[in-house]
Design a protein around this motif. Sequence first.
Motif, mmCIF file in Angstrom:
data_model
loop_
_atom_site.group_PDB
_atom_site.id
_atom_site.type_symbol
_atom_site.label_atom_id
_atom_site.label_comp_id
_atom_site.label_asym_id
_atom_site.label_seq_id
_atom_site.Cartn_x
_atom_site.Cartn_y
_atom_site.Cartn_z
ATOM 1 N N ARG A 155 0.579 -1.132 0.134
ATOM 2 C CA ARG A 155 -0.206 0.037 -0.009
ATOM 3 C C ARG A 155 1.220 0.921 0.011
ATOM 4 O O ARG A 155 0.590 1.812 -0.718
ATOM 5 C CB ARG A 155 -1.151 0.166 1.324
ATOM 6 N N SER A 156 1.346 1.172 0.788
ATOM 7 C CA SER A 156 3.289 2.514 1.012
ATOM 8 C C SER A 156 3.463 2.192 -0.787
ATOM 9 O O SER A 156 3.394 3.509 -0.845
ATOM 10 C CB SER A 156 4.193 2.292 1.762
ATOM 11 N N LEU A 157 3.838 1.370 -0.994
ATOM 12 C CA LEU A 157 4.705 2.030 -2.760
ATOM 13 C C LEU A 157 3.931 1.847 -3.378
ATOM 14 O O LEU A 157 4.292 3.165 -4.262
ATOM 15 C CB LEU A 157 4.721 0.317 -2.973
ATOM 16 N N PHE A 158 2.693 1.903 -3.225
ATOM 17 C CA PHE A 158 1.730 2.116 -4.631
ATOM 18 C C PHE A 158 1.363 3.763 -4.351
ATOM 19 O O PHE A 158 0.629 4.282 -5.062
ATOM 20 C CB PHE A 158 0.712 1.252 -4.900
ATOM 21 N N LEU A 159 0.527 3.852 -3.194
ATOM 22 C CA LEU A 159 0.280 5.044 -2.428
ATOM 23 C C LEU A 159 0.382 6.267 -2.185
ATOM 24 O O LEU A 159 -0.066 7.155 -2.394
ATOM 25 C CB LEU A 159 -1.428 4.298 -2.014
ATOM 26 N N ASP A 160 1.353 6.403 -1.594
ATOM 27 C CA ASP A 160 2.571 7.164 -0.943
ATOM 28 C C ASP A 160 2.937 8.068 -1.926
ATOM 29 O O ASP A 160 4.317 6.718 -2.168
ATOM 30 C CB ASP A 160 2.933 6.565 0.940
ATOM 31 N N PRO A 161 2.762 8.917 -1.762
ATOM 32 C CA PRO A 161 4.036 9.520 -3.414
ATOM 33 C C PRO A 161 5.514 9.702 -2.701
ATOM 34 O O PRO A 161 6.318 9.802 -3.205
ATOM 35 C CB PRO A 161 3.115 11.064 -2.758
ATOM 36 N N ALA A 162 5.796 9.526 -1.377
ATOM 37 C CA ALA A 162 6.922 9.314 -0.702
ATOM 38 C C ALA A 162 7.981 8.641 -1.597
ATOM 39 O O ALA A 162 8.740 8.438 -1.148
ATOM 40 C CB ALA A 162 7.012 9.414 1.028
ATOM 41 N N GLU A 163 7.104 7.264 -1.515
ATOM 42 C CA GLU A 163 8.118 6.113 -1.769
ATOM 43 C C GLU A 163 8.639 5.773 -3.208
ATOM 44 O O GLU A 163 9.275 5.629 -3.737
ATOM 45 C CB GLU A 163 6.814 4.701 -1.860
ATOM 46 N N ARG A 164 7.675 7.222 -4.122
ATOM 47 C CA ARG A 164 8.451 7.337 -5.277
ATOM 48 C C ARG A 164 9.859 8.067 -5.152
ATOM 49 O O ARG A 164 10.615 7.554 -6.400
ATOM 50 C CB ARG A 164 7.353 8.379 -6.185
ATOM 51 N N ASP A 165 10.122 9.426 -4.298
ATOM 52 C CA ASP A 165 10.862 9.346 -4.481
ATOM 53 C C ASP A 165 12.036 8.510 -3.455
ATOM 54 O O ASP A 165 13.339 9.103 -3.561
ATOM 55 C CB ASP A 165 10.525 10.461 -3.256
ATOM 56 N N PHE A 166 11.662 8.366 -2.934
ATOM 57 C CA PHE A 166 12.561 7.407 -1.661
ATOM 58 C C PHE A 166 13.559 6.241 -2.845
ATOM 59 O O PHE A 166 15.171 5.947 -2.458
ATOM 60 C CB PHE A 166 11.237 6.489 -0.728
ATOM 61 N N HIS A 167 12.438 5.543 -3.516
ATOM 62 C CA HIS A 167 13.067 4.283 -4.662
ATOM 63 C C HIS A 167 13.626 5.001 -6.144
ATOM 64 O O HIS A 167 12.992 5.347 -6.526
ATOM 65 C CB HIS A 167 12.172 3.341 -4.606
ATOM 66 N N ARG A 168 15.068 4.619 -6.316
ATOM 67 C CA ARG A 168 15.772 5.131 -6.619
ATOM 68 C C ARG A 168 14.720 4.669 -7.688
ATOM 69 O O ARG A 168 14.220 5.633 -9.099
ATOM 70 C CB ARG A 168 17.464 4.533 -6.905
ATOM 71 N N ASP A 169 14.749 3.122 -8.253
ATOM 72 C CA ASP A 169 13.883 3.212 -9.717
ATOM 73 C C ASP A 169 12.543 2.144 -9.364
ATOM 74 O O ASP A 169 12.093 1.754 -8.670
ATOM 75 C CB ASP A 169 14.512 2.087 -10.599
ATOM 76 N N TRP A 170 11.998 3.359 -8.989
ATOM 77 C CA TRP A 170 10.172 2.982 -8.208
ATOM 78 C C TRP A 170 9.533 1.883 -9.869
ATOM 79 O O TRP A 170 8.876 0.762 -8.364
ATOM 80 C CB TRP A 170 9.833 3.697 -8.313
ATOM 81 N N GLU A 171 10.272 1.892 -10.680
ATOM 82 C CA GLU A 171 9.124 1.195 -11.268
ATOM 83 C C GLU A 171 9.551 -0.170 -11.064
ATOM 84 O O GLU A 171 9.003 -1.380 -11.541
ATOM 85 C CB GLU A 171 9.035 1.499 -12.889
ATOM 86 N N ALA A 172 10.662 -0.602 -11.315
ATOM 87 C CA ALA A 172 11.744 -2.211 -10.738
ATOM 88 C C ALA A 172 10.956 -2.313 -9.524
ATOM 89 O O ALA A 172 10.764 -3.502 -9.473
ATOM 90 C CB ALA A 172 13.018 -1.878 -11.362
ATOM 91 N N ALA A 173 10.987 -1.341 -8.467
ATOM 92 C CA ALA A 173 10.924 -2.187 -7.419
ATOM 93 C C ALA A 173 9.012 -2.234 -7.172
ATOM 94 O O ALA A 173 8.800 -2.786 -6.656
ATOM 95 C CB ALA A 173 10.792 -0.617 -6.304
#
Length: 297
Positions: A155-173
Amino acid sequence: MGTEPTNQLGQYLRARRALVTPEQSGLPAGSRRRVPGLRREEVALLAGVSADYYLRLERGRDRNPSAQVLQALARVLHLDDVETQYLHDLARPASRARTAARHRRAERVPARLHDLLAAVGVPAFVESRAFDVLASNPLALALSPRLAPGGNRLRSLFLDPAERDFHRDWEAATAEFVGAFRQSIAIPATGLADGDGGDPHGVAHDSRVAELVGELSLASGRFRALWDRHDVRRLRGGTTLVDHPVVGELKLHRDKFPVEGLLLVLYYPDAGGDSAEKLQLLASWAATTTEDAPPGT
């Protein structure tokens, strides 16, 4: 008459054949193809079974394909070892029902794991098979407040905007997490053995998982697209790059250890490297923040 009930094996076969191009199979692409990937009759031809038999498999009318047929389908669909095992498991509901019984035990964190979390000097937490965070140490919270107990990593990964900034490669994650999630919950409802047509998401046996999949499917197009691919990935460690708001970029290795139906997850840097120094700074910052917090917070 209505539509015929869906079934997990059929859904998986349809999803995977849609990802295989005719060129990959040595077939002419043609100009009038109405479906992505391979047609049913093409899969049947390449696997050495009749088109009628393959249609019965996709529609859930034959629930006992032989191991030889499954291996042939795995070859045609270009499945790797993990995906091939998943295909075999989908075709063996009785054995999966026994596995489901093991997984339905209460997800309670043993006291010794709490002690271990307190003792290790790296970010560590315990998660359920649905990726709910059940326990975490202070350094895990310093790494990401979204690793607090009660949160859910998907839920955090997909719905929390902070996760996009946190993961260098969000798409791969996101792709890795969804594939590992499907592998983790790959235990269909026991009703499949009774011929009820199955569950289209493979989650009806677990209301917690069903709720999570439903929520993310409605709220995130990215999750919905990945879920519909039916990718399966082994639950394993790896190396990730994250951008921390306090210490900057961290290169961390991740390992997962199964303990009594749960997963202990550790993040750690290369010894003596830049990330190790930054993690020490993060630990000091976290300790200072905790000391400065008002009583009762």
